[in-house]
Design an enzyme around this catalytic site. Structure first.
Site, PDB file in Angstrom:
ATOM      1  N   TYR A 142      -3.201  -0.067   0.833  1.00 31.30           N
ATOM      2  CA  TYR A 142      -2.625   0.781  -0.217  1.00 31.30           C
ATOM      3  C   TYR A 142      -3.550   1.946  -0.493  1.00 31.30           C
ATOM      4  CZ  TYR A 142      -0.580   2.341  -4.613  1.00 31.30           C
ATOM      5  OH  TYR A 142       0.004   3.100  -5.593  1.00 31.30           O
ATOM      6  N   ASP A 234     -11.356   3.582   2.030  1.00 28.12           N
ATOM      7  CA  ASP A 234     -10.768   3.752   0.707  1.00 28.12           C
ATOM      8  C   ASP A 234     -11.374   2.667  -0.183  1.00 28.12           C
ATOM      9  OD1 ASP A 234      -9.319   3.970  -1.577  1.00 28.12           O
ATOM     10  OD2 ASP A 234      -7.341   3.870  -0.624  1.00 28.12           O
ATOM     11  N   LYS A 263     -10.911   4.268  -9.991  1.00 29.34           N
ATOM     12  CA  LYS A 263     -11.059   3.102 -10.864  1.00 29.34           C
ATOM     13  C   LYS A 263     -12.418   3.057 -11.588  1.00 29.34           C
ATOM     14  CE  LYS A 263      -7.098   0.918  -8.919  1.00 29.34           C
ATOM     15  NZ  LYS A 263      -6.574   0.665  -7.590  1.00 29.34           N
TER      16      LYS A 263
HETATM   17  C1  LIG Z   1      -5.586   1.823  -6.981  1.00 31.81           C
HETATM   18  C2  LIG Z   1      -5.781   2.289  -5.581  1.00 31.81           C
HETATM   19  C3  LIG Z   1      -5.394   3.578  -5.158  1.00 31.81           C
HETATM   20  C4  LIG Z   1      -4.636   4.513  -6.045  1.00 31.81           C
HETATM   21  O1  LIG Z   1      -5.357   4.916  -7.149  1.00 31.81           O
HETATM   22  P1  LIG Z   1      -4.558   5.543  -8.400  1.00 31.81           P
HETATM   23  O2  LIG Z   1      -5.642   5.925  -9.351  1.00 31.81           O
HETATM   24  O3  LIG Z   1      -3.645   4.482  -8.896  1.00 31.81           O
HETATM   25  O4  LIG Z   1      -3.808   6.728  -7.871  1.00 31.81           O
HETATM   26  C5  LIG Z   1      -5.712   3.978  -3.879  1.00 31.81           C
HETATM   27  N1  LIG Z   1      -6.370   3.151  -3.050  1.00 31.81           N
HETATM   28  C6  LIG Z   1      -6.733   1.909  -3.397  1.00 31.81           C
HETATM   29  C7  LIG Z   1      -7.476   1.056  -2.431  1.00 31.81           C
HETATM   30  C8  LIG Z   1      -6.443   1.438  -4.679  1.00 31.81           C
HETATM   31  O5  LIG Z   1      -6.777   0.189  -5.006  1.00 31.81           O
END
Ligand SMILES: *Cc1c(COP(=O)(O)O)cnc(C)c1O
Length: 444
Positions: A142, A234, A263
């Site tokens: 994701y 990521d 985050k």
């Molecule tokens: C939460 C998340 C995102 C997206 O971040 P948002 O602040 O919700 O746009 C992208 N990559 C990973 C791995 C995530 O856990």
């Protein structure tokens, strides 16, 4: 438990917010509870019910709902100085320096406002830097709500996973199974000269939790080097959680070319960042020509919250505390499963935990003791999830419709579906862990 106020609020919300929420995962069944207050490791809903919270904002909250004094003071002081300016501030430089000092791959970074924005910018930067269009992503990975990664399919063809995304976006994205080095090597053999980057989470963190098998990251690193592609980690969810201040890349001992953060790095406020080797990141405007910009980027309140959050973690036993409790939870749940549901799999690492309702596990002597480690000599190796598809094949309905509700009724707030990870915060205690294990014992 009475939920009258939450039900009424959701009824109102459904008229003015699509699905009644502002982010899709929040619409738990039959309706979500509305939070009125956070209190340490707990949240209190609109009907006064109190839950032990393991959702933790879906990842950003390292301390739970009461921030350490220096974090709170920095937020207040920056908010009252005036929210933002459209001119640079010192606190952005301070946080950037902190991150570059601690995260191995990051020499330079650009702050943005969400993880989505960070991965969008990273993909654009990688494409511009390599002069190539294709990106390789993991099925079940994701990277936020971005056009290039909202795809489904496999190495032989990808299509958008949501209406509203042109087919032509997906043409440039190659989804591959996580942990499947052979398939990825074949993809490189066929498309290597067109691949700008491999974009992956260091462990699947939004599709259950799936750890890399031995050597997986090393082969990604080698393939990228061989073909001149960039490796992008990521770390939006793993960053400053797994591997402490060095992030998951320091734990796995792999240095990606680019890293995305989000985050925790914003201390509970909207944030993202893309960082990496200066020679690459410098291509962003205004120094370079790869366009990137944002009204709120580097917001002083966010930067202050992030900086003090990380400083506090550097100076206190934060990671020791959350990791130890995470270990206790995973080990405790593993013991409970042994007796009640040996087919299930405990996953997670550090302060992350989840139980995947897999169907084929056998349990038994020698099983990974505190979360799946992809050990080939584990009796459950063949049954434990290695890809996103393996997680999707679990009893997802049972989690969502029965187990999650049962836990909620016992005052434990877990993520409402099988796929989202759960987090221990600095505010959780050993007594909380015991209470949680009792609830698992009852509800499983
Ligand atoms: C939460 C998340 C995102 C997206 O971040 P948002 O602040 O919700 O746009 C992208 N990559 C990973 C791995 C995530 O856990």
């Amino acid at each position: 438990m009475n939920h009258e106020n939450s039900r009424e609020l959701y009824d109102r919300a459904l008229s003015v917010l699509p699905g009644g929420v502002n982010s899709s995962v929040r619409a738990s069944m039959p309706y979500p509870f509305f939070v009125e207050d956070g209190d340490g490791a707990h949240v209190v809903d609109a009907d006064g019910n109190r839950y032990l919270d393991y959702v933790m904002g879906y990842g950003p909250l390292l301390y739970g709902h009461d921030l350490p004094d220096p974090v709170e003071a920095a937020i207040q002081s920056h908010a009252s100085a005036g929210p933002m300016y459209g001119a640079p501030t010192e606190v952005e430089v301070d946080l950037a320096e902190f991150v570059t000092r601690h995260v191995p791959s990051v020499e330079m970074l650009r702050f943005v406002n969400s993880g989505t924005e960070a991965t969008v910018s990273a993909v654009r930067l990688a494409r511009a830097y390599t002069g190539r269009d294709k990106i390789v992503v993991m099925q079940g990975g994701y990277h936020g709500a971005q056009e290039s990664t909202l795809v489904e399919g496999g190495p032989d063809g990808a299509r958008p996973s949501s209406p509203g995304i042109p087919e032509s976006f997906a043409e440039h994205t190659i989804p591959v199974p996580f942990n499947d080095t052979d398939t990825i090597a074949d993809v490189f053999a066929e498309h290597g000269d067109d691949i700008a980057a491999v974009l992956t989470e260091p462990m699947l963190g939004n599709m259950g939790v799936v750890m890399p098998v031995d050597g997986f990251h090393e082969s990604l690193r080698d393939l990228c080097d061989e073909y001149g592609s960039l490796l992008i980690f990521d770390e939006v969810i793993t960053g400053f959680r797994v591997g402490g201040l060095g992030c998951a890349q320091s734990e796995f001992g792999i240095t990606p070319d680019l890293t995305t953060l989000g985050k925790i790095v914003g201390g509970g406020f909207p944030v993202g960042a893309v960082g990496g080797r200066a020679e690459i990141v410098e291509h962003l405007t205004p120094g370079g020509d790869v366009f990137q910009s944002g009204t709120f980027s580097g917001h002083p309140v966010t930067m202050a919250a992030g900086l003090e959050t990380l400083r506090y973690a550097a100076e206190n036993d934060v990671y020791d505390h959350v990791n130890a409790l995470g270990e206790q939870l995973r080990a405790g749940i593993t013991d409970i499963l042994e007796e009640r549901a040996p087919e299930y799999t405990v996953v997670g690492t550090g302060s992350i935990f989840k139980t995947i309702f897999t169907r084929e596990g056998r349990g038994g002597e020698g099983r990974c003791e505190a979360g799946c480690r992809q050990r080939e000599d584990c009796p459950n190796y063949d049954a434990c999830p290695k890809t996103g598809a393996d997680v999707a094949a679990a009893e997802t309905n049972r989690w969502e419709r029965v187990f999650w509700q049962e836990m909620k009724d016992r005052g434990i707030f877990l993520t409402a579906n099988q796929f989202e990870a759960q987090f221990v915060s600095y505010a959780h205690t050993e007594a909380d862990v015991q209470r949680t294990l009792d609830a698992y014992q009852d509800a499983l």
